[in-house]
Design a protein around this motif. Structure first.
Motif, short mmCIF file in Angstrom:
data_model
loop_
_atom_site.label_atom_id
_atom_site.label_comp_id
_atom_site.label_asym_id
_atom_site.label_seq_id
_atom_site.Cartn_x
_atom_site.Cartn_y
_atom_site.Cartn_z
N MET A 29 0.98 -1.30 -0.06
CA MET A 29 0.01 0.00 0.12
C MET A 29 0.79 1.15 0.02
N PRO A 30 0.48 2.24 -0.77
CA PRO A 30 1.24 3.48 -0.47
C PRO A 30 1.18 4.15 0.93
N LEU A 31 2.19 4.51 1.35
CA LEU A 31 2.24 5.15 2.74
C LEU A 31 2.25 6.72 2.42
N ARG A 32 2.89 6.81 1.45
CA ARG A 32 2.96 8.51 1.33
C ARG A 32 3.35 8.88 -0.31
N TYR A 33 3.02 9.88 -0.74
CA TYR A 33 3.43 10.23 -2.05
C TYR A 33 4.62 11.23 -2.02
N GLY A 34 4.45 12.39 -1.23
CA GLY A 34 5.50 13.37 -0.96
C GLY A 34 5.48 13.40 0.65
N SER A 35 5.18 14.50 1.07
CA SER A 35 5.18 14.65 2.53
C SER A 35 3.74 14.54 3.04
N GLU A 36 3.69 13.60 4.13
CA GLU A 36 2.62 13.25 4.94
C GLU A 36 1.80 14.24 5.58
N ARG A 37 2.72 15.28 5.99
CA ARG A 37 2.09 16.65 6.57
C ARG A 37 1.38 17.43 5.40
N ASP A 38 2.04 17.34 4.38
CA ASP A 38 1.12 18.08 3.21
C ASP A 38 -0.14 17.42 2.91
N GLU A 39 0.05 16.10 2.82
CA GLU A 39 -1.20 15.20 2.45
C GLU A 39 -2.38 15.25 3.69
N HIS A 40 -1.84 15.33 4.74
CA HIS A 40 -2.83 15.57 6.07
C HIS A 40 -3.51 16.99 5.88
N ASN A 41 -2.90 17.88 5.58
CA ASN A 41 -3.38 19.26 5.70
C ASN A 41 -4.27 19.53 4.45
N ALA A 42 -3.93 18.90 3.37
CA ALA A 42 -4.94 18.75 2.09
C ALA A 42 -6.22 18.41 2.33
N VAL A 43 -6.31 17.25 2.94
CA VAL A 43 -7.49 16.49 3.51
C VAL A 43 -8.20 17.56 4.68
N ARG A 44 -7.40 18.23 5.34
CA ARG A 44 -8.24 19.19 6.31
C ARG A 44 -8.78 20.41 5.64
N THR A 45 -8.00 20.76 4.85
CA THR A 45 -8.46 22.16 3.96
C THR A 45 -8.94 22.10 2.79
N ARG A 46 -8.80 21.02 2.00
CA ARG A 46 -9.26 20.86 0.41
C ARG A 46 -9.79 19.37 0.41
N ALA A 47 -8.79 18.64 -0.16
CA ALA A 47 -9.31 17.29 -0.48
C ALA A 47 -8.10 16.59 -0.59
N GLY A 48 -8.34 14.93 -0.15
CA GLY A 48 -7.37 13.93 -0.70
C GLY A 48 -7.87 12.75 -1.17
N LEU A 49 -7.17 11.79 -1.90
CA LEU A 49 -7.53 10.99 -2.58
C LEU A 49 -6.91 9.65 -2.27
N PHE A 50 -7.62 8.72 -1.74
CA PHE A 50 -7.09 7.33 -0.90
C PHE A 50 -7.32 6.18 -1.75
N ASP A 51 -6.54 5.13 -1.73
CA ASP A 51 -6.79 3.95 -2.33
C ASP A 51 -7.05 3.04 -0.97
N LEU A 52 -8.19 2.43 -0.81
CA LEU A 52 -8.49 1.78 0.50
C LEU A 52 -8.88 0.34 -0.17
N SER A 53 -8.40 -0.30 -1.25
CA SER A 53 -8.90 -1.42 -1.89
C SER A 53 -8.42 -2.69 -0.75
N HIS A 54 -7.64 -2.44 0.19
CA HIS A 54 -7.30 -3.59 1.04
C HIS A 54 -8.19 -4.08 2.07
N MET A 55 -9.07 -2.89 2.28
CA MET A 55 -10.40 -3.43 2.93
C MET A 55 -11.05 -4.53 2.51
N GLY A 56 -11.76 -5.33 3.55
CA GLY A 56 -12.31 -6.63 3.35
C GLY A 56 -13.91 -6.40 3.14
N GLU A 57 -14.34 -6.69 1.99
CA GLU A 57 -15.84 -6.72 1.69
C GLU A 57 -16.40 -8.10 1.61
N ILE A 58 -17.54 -8.23 2.49
CA ILE A 58 -18.34 -9.53 2.61
C ILE A 58 -19.59 -9.37 2.19
#
Length: 374
Positions: A29-58
């Motif tokens: 899984m992707p841990l970070r693309y650049g700075s995790e702080r920048d990614e965090h702040n983007a979600v708080r103030t603008r928007a972030g895109l996540f791959d969560l395909s590891h979750m288990g669907e039943i």
């Protein structure tokens, strides 16, 4: 059996974006693309895109799907309306938490179908438990882990971004609800859920459509400041929002009452459910003699606590840290910890964390650390 990690449908895309990859619950899984702080702040103030395909669907279907889930889980599945979702848990016979889950009610009112979403590391355990517990019911439990990719768009700009690529009624979609729709030409289950403390959406799609959807959302979010986000900022976002993580705040050694989440256990529902007797005893015990409480701790200094560190007061150990990290939003290190009831009230003086032999002062606060303005 090879022990190579599983790859999501977006694996090549993450690598092309220069993601730092990590093994998480058997997935790359992707841990970070650049700075995790920048990614965090983007979600708080603008928007972030996540791959969560590891979750288990039943998926659970059949005439007695609801009854089977009511028996298997601690929540009241009968009261989930069509198109709605519910946070719940699956417990052992002794009341210990096997996993925390989100259950979506899909399908037509006459033929309800339930999508159970488990944590990646527990997906097989939950699948096995549901299969075993549904055996006496006219219901089918299906492993749908390979049927879905899951993409999340989270943050205050996410409704606007998603609206530009779907004609689904997002305004009418409440928090903890899901509806089928088309996003960027791709059939999806659009859910208004998330794990960041922000408004946002989780999109369940066929794996072969994941890349098309990711690229379309990336393009749609370009002007709004959307950035791809990894698991590292997902952890700091959920930590600030006071959301529990399985394996940290939740384990088989704890009941929902120990975790301060007794509200998810519904004793009033019809029929017996796995763990009921143990959970009734745990509820009584918690009422009479409160166990350790889950609290927030904010550092007065700069040193970052980690899971397993001791919470101390007056030279004695009074608790244990379950999660800790620097908080980009607060600008100080924070931790979630189980603390003895006597030291759990916000503002309790003299509480600290033992960080490699040094008592570092921390302020006790009520969770969450961060709450978005509605």
């Amino acid at each position: 059996m090879s022990n190579a990690p599983r790859l999501t449908a977006l694996d090549a895309l993450h690598r092309s974006l220069g993601a730092t990859m990590t093994d998480f619950a058997g997935w790359d899984m992707p841990l970070r693309y650049g700075s995790e702080r920048d990614e965090h702040n983007a979600v708080r103030t603008r928007a972030g895109l996540f791959d969560l395909s590891h979750m288990g669907e039943i998926t659970v279907t059949g005439p007695e799907a609801m009854k089977a889930l009511n028996h298997a889980l601690v929540g009241n599945i009968a009261t989930i309306g069509p198109g709605r979702a519910r946070y719940t848990m699956i417990c052992q016979e002794d009341g210990g938490i096997l996993d925390d889950l989100i259950v979506y009610r899909l399908g037509e009112p006459e033929t309800p179908e339930y999508l159970v979403v488990a944590n990646a590391g527990n997906a097989q355990i939950v699948l096995d438990a549901l299969t075993e517990r549904a055996a006496g019911f006219d219901a089918e439990v299906r492993d749908d882990r390979d049927a879905y990719a899951l993409i999340a768009v989270q943050g205050p700009e996410s409704p606007g971004i998603l609206k530009s690529v779907t004609d689904a009624d997002l305004d009418g979609l409440k928090y903890y609800a899901g509806l089928p729709g088309t996003v960027a030409g791709v059939p999806a289950l659009i859910a208004r859920t998330g794990y960041t403390g922000e408004d946002g959406f989780e999109l369940f799609v066929a794996p072969e459509h994941a890349e098309q959807l990711w690229r379309a959302l990336t393009e749609a979010g370009q002007d709004a400041g959307l950035v791809p986000c990894g698991l590292s900022c997902r952890d700091t976002l959920r930590l600030e929002a006071g959301m529990p993580l399985y394996g940290h705040e939740l384990t088989t050694a704890l009941t929902p009452f120990d975790a301060g989440l007794g509200r998810v256990v519904k004793f009033e529902k019809d029929g017996d459910f796995v763990g009921r007797a143990a959970l009734e005893a745990a509820a009584e015990k918690a009422a009479a003699n409160p166990p350790r409480k889950l609290v927030g701790l904010i550092a007065e200094g700069r040193r970052v606590p980690r899971a397993g560190f001791s919470v101390v007061a007056d030279g004695a150990v009074v608790g244990e840290v379950t999660s800790g990290a620097p908080s980009p939003t607060l600008g100080r290190p924070i931790a979630i910890a189980y603390v003895d009831a006597a030291h759990a009230a916000p503002g309790t003086p003299g509480v600290g964390i033992d960080i490699r032999g040094t008592h570092e002062a921390y302020e006790v606060v009520a969770l969450p650390f961060y709450k978005r303005e509605k």
